[in-house]
Design an enzyme around this catalytic site. Structure first.
Site, PDB file in Angstrom:
ATOM      1  N   ARG A   1       0.836  -1.194   0.000  1.00 54.88           N
ATOM      2  CA  ARG A   1       0.000   0.000   0.000  1.00 54.88           C
ATOM      3  C   ARG A   1       0.875   1.251   0.000  1.00 54.88           C
ATOM      4  NH1 ARG A   1      -1.892   1.014   4.288  1.00 54.88           N
ATOM      5  NH2 ARG A   1      -1.184  -0.713   5.572  1.00 54.88           N
TER       6      ARG A   1
ATOM      7  N   LYS B   1      -9.567  -2.754   1.518  1.00 56.92           N
ATOM      8  CA  LYS B   1      -9.335  -1.541   2.316  1.00 56.92           C
ATOM      9  C   LYS B   1     -10.181  -0.373   1.822  1.00 56.92           C
ATOM     10  CE  LYS B   1      -6.255  -3.811   4.493  1.00 56.92           C
ATOM     11  NZ  LYS B   1      -6.339  -4.129   5.914  1.00 56.92           N
TER      12      LYS B   1
ATOM     13  N   ASP C   1      -9.042  -9.813   8.983  1.00 59.17           N
ATOM     14  CA  ASP C   1      -8.594  -8.448   8.648  1.00 59.17           C
ATOM     15  C   ASP C   1      -9.653  -7.368   8.851  1.00 59.17           C
ATOM     16  OD1 ASP C   1      -6.329  -6.919   7.631  1.00 59.17           O
ATOM     17  OD2 ASP C   1      -7.509  -6.557   5.835  1.00 59.17           O
TER      18      ASP C   1
HETATM   19  P1  GTP Z   1      -2.391  -7.310   7.685  1.00 60.96           P
HETATM   20  O1  GTP Z   1      -2.831  -8.459   6.841  1.00 60.96           O
HETATM   21  O2  GTP Z   1      -1.250  -6.532   7.075  1.00 60.96           O
HETATM   22  O3  GTP Z   1      -3.488  -6.392   8.116  1.00 60.96           O
HETATM   23  O4  GTP Z   1      -1.695  -7.856   8.986  1.00 60.96           O
HETATM   24  P2  GTP Z   1      -2.003  -8.896  10.145  1.00 60.96           P
HETATM   25  O5  GTP Z   1      -2.254  -8.113  11.393  1.00 60.96           O
HETATM   26  O6  GTP Z   1      -2.971  -9.939   9.764  1.00 60.96           O
HETATM   27  O7  GTP Z   1      -0.577  -9.516  10.283  1.00 60.96           O
HETATM   28  P3  GTP Z   1      -0.057 -10.990  10.546  1.00 60.96           P
HETATM   29  O8  GTP Z   1      -0.883 -11.787  11.493  1.00 60.96           O
HETATM   30  O9  GTP Z   1       0.190 -11.623   9.233  1.00 60.96           O
HETATM   31  O10 GTP Z   1       1.301 -10.602  11.267  1.00 60.96           O
HETATM   32  C1  GTP Z   1       2.480 -10.833  10.722  1.00 60.96           C
HETATM   33  C2  GTP Z   1       3.633 -10.433  11.608  1.00 60.96           C
HETATM   34  O11 GTP Z   1       3.343 -10.416  13.001  1.00 60.96           O
HETATM   35  C3  GTP Z   1       4.750 -11.407  11.416  1.00 60.96           C
HETATM   36  O12 GTP Z   1       5.960 -10.710  11.436  1.00 60.96           O
HETATM   37  C4  GTP Z   1       4.586 -12.314  12.633  1.00 60.96           C
HETATM   38  O13 GTP Z   1       5.721 -13.011  12.892  1.00 60.96           O
HETATM   39  C5  GTP Z   1       4.203 -11.308  13.702  1.00 60.96           C
HETATM   40  N1  GTP Z   1       3.481 -11.888  14.836  1.00 60.96           N
HETATM   41  C6  GTP Z   1       2.208 -12.350  14.851  1.00 60.96           C
HETATM   42  N2  GTP Z   1       1.869 -12.811  16.073  1.00 60.96           N
HETATM   43  C7  GTP Z   1       2.943 -12.631  16.846  1.00 60.96           C
HETATM   44  C8  GTP Z   1       3.220 -12.889  18.223  1.00 60.96           C
HETATM   45  O14 GTP Z   1       2.386 -13.374  18.974  1.00 60.96           O
HETATM   46  N3  GTP Z   1       4.454 -12.540  18.671  1.00 60.96           N
HETATM   47  C9  GTP Z   1       5.404 -11.983  17.870  1.00 60.96           C
HETATM   48  N4  GTP Z   1       6.583 -11.683  18.377  1.00 60.96           N
HETATM   49  N5  GTP Z   1       5.186 -11.734  16.565  1.00 60.96           N
HETATM   50  C10 GTP Z   1       3.967 -12.040  16.071  1.00 60.96           C
HETATM   51  C1  SPV Z   2      -2.887  -4.294   5.328  1.00 60.27           C
HETATM   52  O1  SPV Z   2      -1.922  -3.644   4.885  1.00 60.27           O
HETATM   53  O2  SPV Z   2      -3.451  -3.988   6.408  1.00 60.27           O
HETATM   54  C2  SPV Z   2      -3.378  -5.474   4.600  1.00 60.27           C
HETATM   55  C3  SPV Z   2      -2.805  -5.773   3.283  1.00 60.27           C
HETATM   56  O3  SPV Z   2      -4.252  -6.155   5.096  1.00 60.27           O
HETATM   57  S1  SPV Z   2      -3.502  -4.837   2.006  1.00 60.27           S
HETATM   58  O4  SPV Z   2      -4.735  -5.479   1.588  1.00 60.27           O
HETATM   59  O5  SPV Z   2      -2.540  -4.801   0.897  1.00 60.27           O
HETATM   60  O6  SPV Z   2      -3.779  -3.497   2.456  1.00 60.27           O
HETATM   61 MN    MN Z   3      -4.963  -5.313   7.069  1.00 62.27          MN
END
Ligand code: GTP
Ligand code: SPV
Ligand code: MN
Length: 595
Positions: free
Chosen positions: A72, A221, A288
């Site tokens: 983004r 989004k 999400d």
């Molecule tokens: P978007 O799709 O971008 O909105 O993000 P999201 O919030 O769904 O992110 P996601 O769960 O894919 O998070 C990815 C990142 O968070 C990675 O770097 C993971 O390793 C880290 N992460 C997730 N849970 C934990 C946790 O409990 N501890 C730590 N240290 N890192 C975490």
């Molecule tokens: C975020 O950036 O919070 C996402 C990925 O979930 S995107 O759909 O590319 O915005």
């Molecule tokens: Mn997101």
């Protein structure tokens, strides 16, 4: 041309955009599997998709983007309300007619040599009072294949729309017209001229120049957060950057829980959690976005408006998120991961050793001595939610599910405790409004900088964030409501050696278990600046393997740091001027008493 609809508004608009963008053909998507397969085949022929091994990863594809189009682009994202103040201090504002003039200039002829696809889609279960219909016009077949996974799409949506139904108008062009005889590139885009524009008053989305993720899959989004948040304010509901999960305790108590964490801060991981604690079960409803409405019983009901997951690949493993790994074993699109010689995908943090002879996310032979990762940090998988083994059976219930608890969190290396229960709704809203987090690769720009990201909605709120805070507070002012409890969480505290103190992932079940105990009136806590925190013995046992000293560090709030935080929150609040609700200033006064 013959149209598969008699909706005049739709036909007129399709013809108007086609007249401007001059595609060589127009195609109405029916959303069928055959159509998906044909488009995937087309993308393979164009070099956008590589089909993965049918042994390793059946019916799956790998794509890599232009290296200038990987995430983004927040500084090219615009809220075009008539009045600048209605976009507020956290958004980029442009005058709607000026923006339309600029973008009409860009769209003129921008689809030449390409097909314009018409994508009818529904965010939310078809026919649910929660749902919104959008139509996206796009010149990207890659976008069509992803939209088919991420939203309900095709003929059934056109039928629902009927002859005179209205819809959210979404225009998307990668901005790369083809002259006669000009050969195409694998990932067309116009990275120097990206515009992601929203017109909340007329409920339109115009996107130009990018083919990636949230810039291009406009149901996500752009519609389900930015436009929907503005609609939600007008209609009295909430559109949030939240996961939605179902938690079942060993006693069979069921609670639905949301979690707002900024991009790449753990929503997908928590939504798919495999509890480390015996007898607990987590099932996924969404990872999400969540739309929330008050039910007749005064409870807040949530629905996931999406149909798929667009999840961060790096760091995903059987160790950290086994359910995600099981979900993406087939029928998945991977973008910007690395590719193995035997036709599978790979990324940093996947289980096992790094395979030799990788192709990196740029499509080049990977040099392990380069010090660079083979997959892009914002590499993603696109997969249908329905094929997740841990999906909750009620995930598409048109009525939604009643929420017991809401979690807010971000990446904070210090200060914010592992978990704290807000004192009341206003305090919970204050915690949401003051959230801060270290930036990640999900958006273009520096990584690791602490910034305020209220409710994890900084990049996604379609109107003045001060009004958004007031809208949240208004729920607490209604009569006969039984609102969820709000909790602040932080998995990301670090020790002096810059290592995460809390093991996270499956162990986050301990925090969920404490929350359920609180909800059921079965756990005590200790009052502090962020609210009530657990007694450490209620979170940890010998199996956890972290020292008592480290455990208490997870809850320690340093006085000097808190004083600095209070100042920083004051500065943050000042930016909203008279749009800041007085109640939040009162909450800040309460926080000061803890310094
Ligand atoms: P978007 O799709 O971008 O909105 O993000 P999201 O919030 O769904 O992110 P996601 O769960 O894919 O998070 C990815 C990142 O968070 C990675 O770097 C993971 O390793 C880290 N992460 C997730 N849970 C934990 C946790 O409990 N501890 C730590 N240290 N890192 C975490
Ligand atoms: C975020 O950036 O919070 C996402 C990925 O979930 S995107 O759909 O590319 O915005
Ligand atoms: Mn997101």
């Amino acid at each position: 041309m013959e149209y598969p609809t008699s909706n005049k508004r739709l036909i007129d608009w399709v013809e108007e955009v086609a007249k401007l963008a001059r595609p060589s053909s127009i195609y109405f998507c029916d959303g069928s599997k055959e159509e998906f397969d044909q488009l995937a085949q087309l993308l393979v022929e164009k070099g956008t998709f590589r089909k993965l091994s049918d042994v390793k990863r059946p019916n799956s594809y790998w794509a890599h983007s232009d290296p200038r189009d990987v995430a983004r682009v927040e500084d090219r994202t615009f809220i075009c309300s008539t009045e600048e103040i209605d976009a507020g201090p956290t958004n980029n504002w442009r005058d709607p007619s000026e923006m339309k003039q600029t973008m009409n200039g860009l769209y003129a002829g921008s689809m030449e040599g390409r097909t314009m696809y018409v994508i009818p889609f529904s965010m939310g279960p078809l026919g649910s009072p929660f749902s919104k219909i959008g139509i996206q016009l796009t010149d990207s077949p890659y976008v069509v294949t992803n939209m088919r996974i991420m939203a309900k799409m095709g003929t059934s949506v056109l039928e629902q729309l009927g002859d005179d139904g209205d819809f959210i108008h979404c225009i998307h062009s990668v901005g790369s017209p083809l002259a006669q005889g000009q050969s195409d590139v694998a990932w067309p885009c116009d990275p120097d001229n990206i515009y992601i524009s929203h017109f909340p008053e007329t409920r339109e989305i115009w996107s130009y120049g990018s083919g990636y993720g949230g810039n291009a899959l406009l149901g996500k989004k752009c519609l389900a957060l930015r436009i929907a948040s503005a609609t939600a304010r007008d209609e009295g509901w909430l559109a949030e950057h939240m996961l939605l999960l179902k938690l079942t305790s060993p006693k069979g108590q069921v609670h639905y829980v949301t979690g707002s964490f900024p991009s790449a801060c753990g929503k997908t991981n928590l939504a798919m959690l495999e509890p480390s604690l015996e007898g607990w079960k987590v099932e996924t409803l969404g990872d999400d976005i969540c739309w929330l409405r008050l039910g007749e019983d005064g409870r807040l009901y949530g629905v996931n408006p999406e149909a798929g997951f667009f999840g961060v690949a790096p760091g995903t493993s059987y160790e950290t998120n086994a359910n995600a790994m099981r979900t993406i074993t087939h029928d998945t699109i991977f973008t910007n991961t690395a590719l193995t010689v035997d036709g599978d995908v790979w990324w940093e943090g996947m289980d096992g050793d790094r395979p030799d002879n990788l192709t990196d996310w740029k499509g080049e032979s990977y040099d392990p001595t380069s010090g660079k990762p083979a997959s892009h940090p914002n590499a993603r998988f696109t997969v249908s939610a329905g094929q997740a083994p841990q999906i909750a059976e009620e995930w598409q219930d048109p009525a939604g599910v009643p929420i017991s608890a809401m979690l807010f969190g971000g990446r904070r290396r210090s200060l914010v405790p592992l978990v704290a229960e807000s004192r009341d709704w206003d305090h919970g809203v204050f915690l949401g409004s003051t959230m801060a987090s270290e930036t990640t690769a999900a958006a273009v720009g520096a990584v690791g900088n602490l910034r305020r990201d209220p409710f994890a909605m900084l990049p996604f709120c379609g109107y003045n964030m001060g009004d958004y805070f007031a809208h949240w507070l208004s729920f607490g002012e209604k009569e006969n409501v039984n609102l969820p409890k709000i909790y602040m969480v932080n998995w990301f505290r670090k020790d002096a050696n810059n290592r995460f103190i809390w093991p996270g992932y499956g162990e986050n079940a301990r925090v969920l278990a404490w929350i359920v105990a609180r909800l059921e009136g079965e756990a005590e806590g200790i009052e502090g600046p962020y609210g009530v925190v657990p007694k450490v013995q209620d979170i940890a046992d010998d199996n956890l393997g972290i020292s008592d000293e480290q455990l208490s560090e997870l809850f320690h709030v340093d006085g000097t740091e808190l004083a600095n935080e209070v100042d920083a929150i004051g500065g943050h609040f000042d930016t909203f001027g008279d749009r800041l609700p007085a109640k939040l200033l009162r909450q800040l006064e309460i926080l000061k008493t803890y310094i």
